[in-house]
Design a protein around this motif. Structure first.
Motif: not given
Ligand SMILES: [Fe+2]
Ligand SMILES: [Fe+2]
Lengths: 292, 105
Positions: A119-121, A149-152, A234-236
């Protein structure tokens, strides 16, 4: 009893890091890399290859096609009812379809074992796309994919070093640290670097690998700093919203470099929050549907 | 008892009221109260176009039902490491404001 003078912990750190890197760079130990990807890679180098030809190759693998279409229809892209691979290639671009093909087996694992990270991704994919559109940046789909894909790297750490992952998570909980600090302590690297290794070993283009590798330190991005900055913001935003679960619940600081590069201001940020909160409801519904 | 959208129903929840077909709320129930939901049953209800159901207890914690003070406390917790950071504290203010507005204050 003889006393050992070496510090075992130090050695363990070094071993862990090089072992991890070896495992990740060795594509044979990754979750099944679809054979069609190699064909696609060769074809992509050939400038004369048409989208149709490439679509035909991907479509020959039905399971893979189904997974790609499912992702292509996710709220991260905002297109609905992308029904064929060749449509997906035209709408999303060959690069995006390729990276979705590569990631699909990892997403499969993520969906089952870590709904929170999934869900975060998805949330970051949606947010990255939204920011890119708001700022009228080119290649919004690639930016959305980089967000997705950022936290893959976290999935790889969980898959390949589940003991280390347990230690990391217990440090996050007990010492109230950021996940990335705990990762550095335990494996002497972090999920962004690991994700970068993975992207490299998959021959993903810089515009995807840089945001993955540098989303926690935007200034290290050389060729795609704007895309990296978008993924960082976006992550923040998604962490600020409390949507999903990426391992810790702490909002990371907004990097000044990213803020300046995207020329953000208070008003723009407030608009982004409003818009994102609407979109996240959609992501939640999609996620529930996927699990049902 | 809580009324929930069928989409959020999960196996193991217990029906608190009879379920009727969407188009004939007075006819025979499709499914009686006290039935334990299964995936197959949820799929069947979905197929019959049932939109929402009543279930025992209060299984869903929807944001709309949470108190503003709880939401703000969670927000404080998420931002606890960055409240002093000039840019990130702007985001905190925006979110606090968003929550107050969306909770009708
Ligand atoms: Fe993240
Ligand atoms: Fe991250």
């Amino acid at each position: 009893m003889p006393i050992t003078l070496s510090v075992p912990w130090e050695n363990e750190l070094d071993d862990k890091r090089s072992e991890l890197k070896k495992i990740i760079m060795d594509t044979r130990t990754l979750p099944t890399l679809p054979g069609v990807i190699n064909k696609l890679n060769t074809l992509a180098e050939d400038a004369r290859a048409s989208v149709q030809e490439m679509a035909k190759i991907v479509s020959s693998d039905q399971v893979l096609s189904a997974r790609i279409l499912r992702l292509a229809n996710s709220p991260s892209y905002g297109f609905y009812r992308v029904s064929t691979i060749s449509n997906a290639m035209i709408l999303l671009g060959v690069n995006v379809v390729k990276s979705l093909a590569l990631s699909s087996s990892i997403f499969e694992i993520m969906e089952k074992n870590s709904v929170g990270l999934w869900e975060h991704s998805m949330g970051v994919g949606v947010a990255a796309n939204m920011i890119a559109r708001k700022l009228a940046l080119p290649e919004c789909e690639e930016i959305a994919t980089a967000g997705l894909l950022h936290d893959i790297g976290k999935v790889i750490i969980s898959l390949k070093c589940s003991d280390a992952e347990k230690r990391i998570l217990s440090i996050v909980r007990n010492q109230e640290k950021y996940m990335i600090e705990a990762e550095l302590e335990v494996i002497d690297t972090d999920h962004a670097e690991v994700g970068g290794w993975l992207a490299k070993s998959w021959f993903l283009p810089d515009k995807l690998s840089e945001p993955i590798a540098f989303h926690h330190d935007v200034t290290r991005s050389v060729n795609h700093r704007i895309k990296t900055a978008v993924v960082h913001i976006a992550d923040v935003l998604v962490k600020a919203s409390g949507f999903g679960d990426s391992g810790d619940s702490y909002v990371p600081p907004i990097q000044k470099a990213a803020w300046d590069m995207l020329k953000l201001n208070d008003e723009l940020l407030a608009d982004l929050v409003d818009e994102l909160e609407d979109k996240l409801v959609e992501v939640r519904n999609f996620s529930i549907e996927m699990q049902g | 008892m809580q009324k929930i959208p069928l989409m959020l129903a999960t196996a193991g929840m217990v029906l608190a009221r009879d379920v009727f077909r969407n188009d004939s709320p007075t006819g025979m129930p499709i499914c009686g109260k006290e039935t334990v939901l299964t995936d197959a049953l949820i799929a069947r209800l979905d197929h019959l176009d049932v939109q929402s159901i009543y279930v025992d207890g209060h299984p869903l914690n929807q944001d709309g039902e949470r108190k503003l003070e709880d939401l703000l406390r969670d927000l404080d917790h998420r931002f606890e490491k960055v409240r002093q950071d000039p840019l990130t504290s702007k985001l905190y203010d925006i979110y606090a404001d968003y929550l107050k507005r969306s909770m009708g204050e």
